[in-house]
Structures are given as structure tokens and as C-alpha cells.
Design an enzyme around this catalytic site. Structure first.
Site: not given
Length: 408
Positions: A107, A110, A164
Site C-alpha cells: 500500500s 498509494k 489505506s
């Protein structure tokens, strides 16, 4: 402090007919941990190492092992397989472990989505979540958005950076891609990576959920993070401790609170925020930044385990180590966006006594290695599209002013 990697001594008896001695790889300090689960899928095969890409930012960074300034104290032992510490303002790389070793992002990817499309989207705009936005891996991290729900783009960014949310990532990539949808959003992410000089980064999913051919490196993550932390609105999102996701009328769903999962902002004085990441395949990844005495540092790490130290704790340990070094400590440089020109080599870090580094775009020796074809082509396209990019930058500035007013 002079920039230098740790090297094994070259034998004094070497003669002119012998091959040059290869610097020994210095092992990184590592914590003993239980091996990752054996039932996970095998790690994907990374692209073949390119000597030019491994030297982006300086020749000393082209190592699978440890690189720290001469005389610096040993960095903390971690479970991360690769990491890097850099100064967000000067771009100096303070140290690293396999800075250009390919890793799987999870993640922390991102952040690339934020760097690519945050400036394109008006945070006050209300959008409707689609069924496609909710197409994420079952059991993966999600904010709790609902199909047909109406949310502000600001709420999507908060859901992305605090919780997230993978569905928030899908929605933001779709919106950032315009008529081209998520596919165009991913193309924007990969174009942004090329612009930043993060040539080892390739996004396949906007959320960082694993996908074939998806890679990054600790060095690339620092480039991406520097772009994010240059935006004060991103920092405000990243430092938000709690936020409320509004109730929906159709379908009827109550509102609820989300909390920032990055413990650095609660526990580390001067924290600026960052991003956590985890998949079964990638293990734990982390990006965290902090400010101390006017100095802003970022720590990035990949392939970590959560015991005996959580990923944010490993990031905090690296930040402490970085802040303990003098301000002139360096083993390399974070390249500036667009700082690698077609036909040019990766900028090399050099001791201060050797004089200033060449300015971006300055002519280089004809024998210098060239950029990979894809990178050179991307830069060529960028140059050809300069008038369009100028218009986009103006639009981004207008949206940034709107976002600033939203928070004021």
C-alpha cells in the site's frame, strides 16, 4: 562529510593485468526473525538489473548491501530487506540498504497515486462510488464506502491515507484518469514515476494490491515521498488523526469514524506522516517522514516483518539514525524531477571537495550510458507535450489553492 560506501580494501599486490577488484557487499544490520509463511506465493521475478538504474543518484547506491557515510555510526538492525534515509529538502541520501533492489510495494504505492492525481482533483467535488470501485481483493483493507454512496474527494483521500482504503484508491484512480478511467489513472501513475526519476517503479494496481510486474525500490519510494511531502495539503491529510465518513441516504448507511493507521504521527515528535503497507506477498512496507530542528528526513523500507519491531517503529529507528548524522552527510542524491536527460547518465554523488554537480540537462560525456528505451521515450513525450503540461500545471495550481482554502 565525504560521501562514501563501505568497501573492502583492494589488495596491494594487484597488478595491471588483473581484473579490477570488485567492492565487497557489506551486509546490512538485520534482526533475527522467523521466516515468512511458506504458504505464500513465490516472490515475482524482478526485471533484470540495469547498471544505469542501479546507479541513479550515485554510484555508491548500486549495492545490494549497506551504504553509509564514512565514519557514521552503524544504523539500526531491522527486518526490512531494503531501506533508505534521505533529506526531503536537500535531496541528500544519508544511507541505505540495497537502495535500488527491486521490491514489492503493497500500500505504500498509494503515495504514487497521490503524487500523480491529487493536484488534478477538486477536493470539494462530490462523486458517486461505482461497483467497479469496490472490486478489491476480499479481506483487503477498505474504508467502508458503499456502491451508490456520495462522497467528497477529500473524504476519499482521507480514506486512502488514514485507512489505506483500496476501494478509495480505485475511485481516485478512476477519477484521475478522466474518460480513460482506472486504466488512464494507472498510466498517469507510471508517467509520474518516470517524471520523478523512479525508473524502477511500475504500478499495476492503484492500491498496491499485488499484481504481475509491479515493483518499486526504497530509492524510488523516497523520490515519490519527496513529491508528496512538498504539497502542504498532502501533509495535512497525512497528519489527520481521525476523520468521519458521512452517512448515506441511498443506500441507507450510518456515518462512522476512521483513525490514522500510521502510529508514527501519534508516537514520534515532529512526525510529518507517511504510509503503511502490507500484503501476504510483499510483507510490510513503510514510508515515514519527520522534522527536527528545521531538517526534514524521510525513511522508506520494504520487505519487513512486524516482529520484533512494527514497520513504523523500524521507520522511526531509521529517522533517529538519520537525525544523528551531520547535515553534510551523504552517500548519494535524490534526483530532481526530469533531472535525467536522454543520453545522459545517472547523476553521481561526489565529495564536496570535488566541486558542484552538473546542472540538470548539462551536456555529458559521449561515452555515458544511455537511459533505457522506455525512460528516454517517456521523457521525449514529456518534452513534446510541454505546452499541454503548462496548461495542466496551471490547472493544478488553481485546484491546489482550492484545497488549501478547504483546510483553512
Amino acid at each position: 562529510m565525504c560521501a562514501a560506501a563501505l568497501h573492502a580494501p583492494v589488495p596491494a599486490a594487484a597488478t595491471a593485468v588483473e581484473a579490477p577488484a570488485t567492492p565487497a557487499t557489506v551486509p546490512c544490520p538485520r534482526l533475527e526473525v522467523k521466516p515468512p509463511p511458506t504458504d505464500r506465493e513465490p516472490l515475482p521475478t524482478p526485471p533484470k538489473d540495469d547498471p544505469v538504474l542501479r546507479a541513479v543518484g550515485g554510484d555508491g547506491l548500486a549495492t545490494d548491501g549497506l551504504v553509509i557515510p564514512s565514519g557514521a555510526r552503524r544504523p539500526p538492525a531491522l527486518t526490512a530487506t531494503s531501506w533508505l534515509v534521505a533529506d526531503l529538502d536537500t535531496g541528500e541520501v544519508l544511507g541505505g540498504c540495497g537502495p535500488h533492489v527491486y521490491g514489492t510495494p503493497a500500500s505504500v504505492q498509494k503515495l504514487l497515486l497521490a503524487a500523480a492525481v491529487m493536484d488534478k482533483l477538486d477536493p470539494r467535488r462530490t462523486i458517486t462510488v461505482t461497483r467497479g470501485d469496490l472490486d478489491i481483493e476480499p479481506g483487503s483493507s477498505a474504508v467502508g464506502l458503499v456502491e451508490g454512496g456520495k462522497y467528497s474527494i477529500a473524504t476519499l483521500w482521507l480514506g486512502l491515507l488514514l485507512n489505506s482504503g483500496n476501494e478509495a484508491a480505485n475511485a481516485l484512480a478512476r477519477l484521475g484518469g478522466g474518460a480513460g478511467g482506472v486504466k488512464a489513472g494507472l498510466a498517469a501513475m507510471n508517467a509520474e514515476a518516470q517524471r520523478l526519476g523512479a525508473f524502477q517503479t511500475h504500478a499495476v494496481t492503484p492500491s498496491g494490491l499485488d499484481g504481475p510486474g509491479q515493483f518499486t525500490s526504497a530509492y524510488d519510494l523516497a523520490l515519490i515521498a519527496r513529491e508528496c511531502f512538498a504539497d502542504p495539503v498532502f501533509v495535512r491529510y497525512a497528519l489527520t488523526r481521525t476523520a468521519r465518513v458521512p452517512a448515506q441516504k441511498r443506500p441507507k448507511v450510518g456515518g462512522f469514524q476512521i483513525q490514522n493507521e500510521n502510529r508514527l504521527i501519534f508516537e514520534y515528535p515532529g512526525a510529518l506522516g507517511g504510509k503503511t503497507g502490507f500484503t501476504h506477498l510483499a510483507r510490510h512496507s513503510y514510508v515515514g517522514a519527520a522534522e527536527r530542528n528545521g531538517r526534514r528526513l524521510v525513511a522508506t523500507l520494504l520487505g519487513a516483518e512486524r516482529r520484533p519491531l512494527l514497520s513504523w517503529q523500524q521507520g522511526a529507528a531509521l529517522l533517529d539514525w538519520g537525525f544523528s548524522l551531520p547535515e553534510d552527510a551523504s552517500v548519494g542524491k535524490l534526483v530532481d524531477p526530469g533531472g535525467m536527460a536522454p543520453g545522459g547518465s545517472a547523476p553521481s554523488a561526489a565529495p564536496a571537495a570535488s566541486g558542484p554537480a552538473p546542472a540538470p540537462g548539462e551536456a555529458r560525456a559521449a561515452t555515458a550510458p544511455t537511459l533505457p528505451t522506455g525512460a528516454a521515450a517517456a521523457i521525449a513525450v514529456t518534452l513534446a507535450a510541454a505546452p499541454l503540461l503548462l496548461l495542466l500545471r496551471r490547472q493544478r495550481r488553481r485546484i491546489r489553492r482550492t484545497r488549501t482554502q478547504l483546510f483553512d
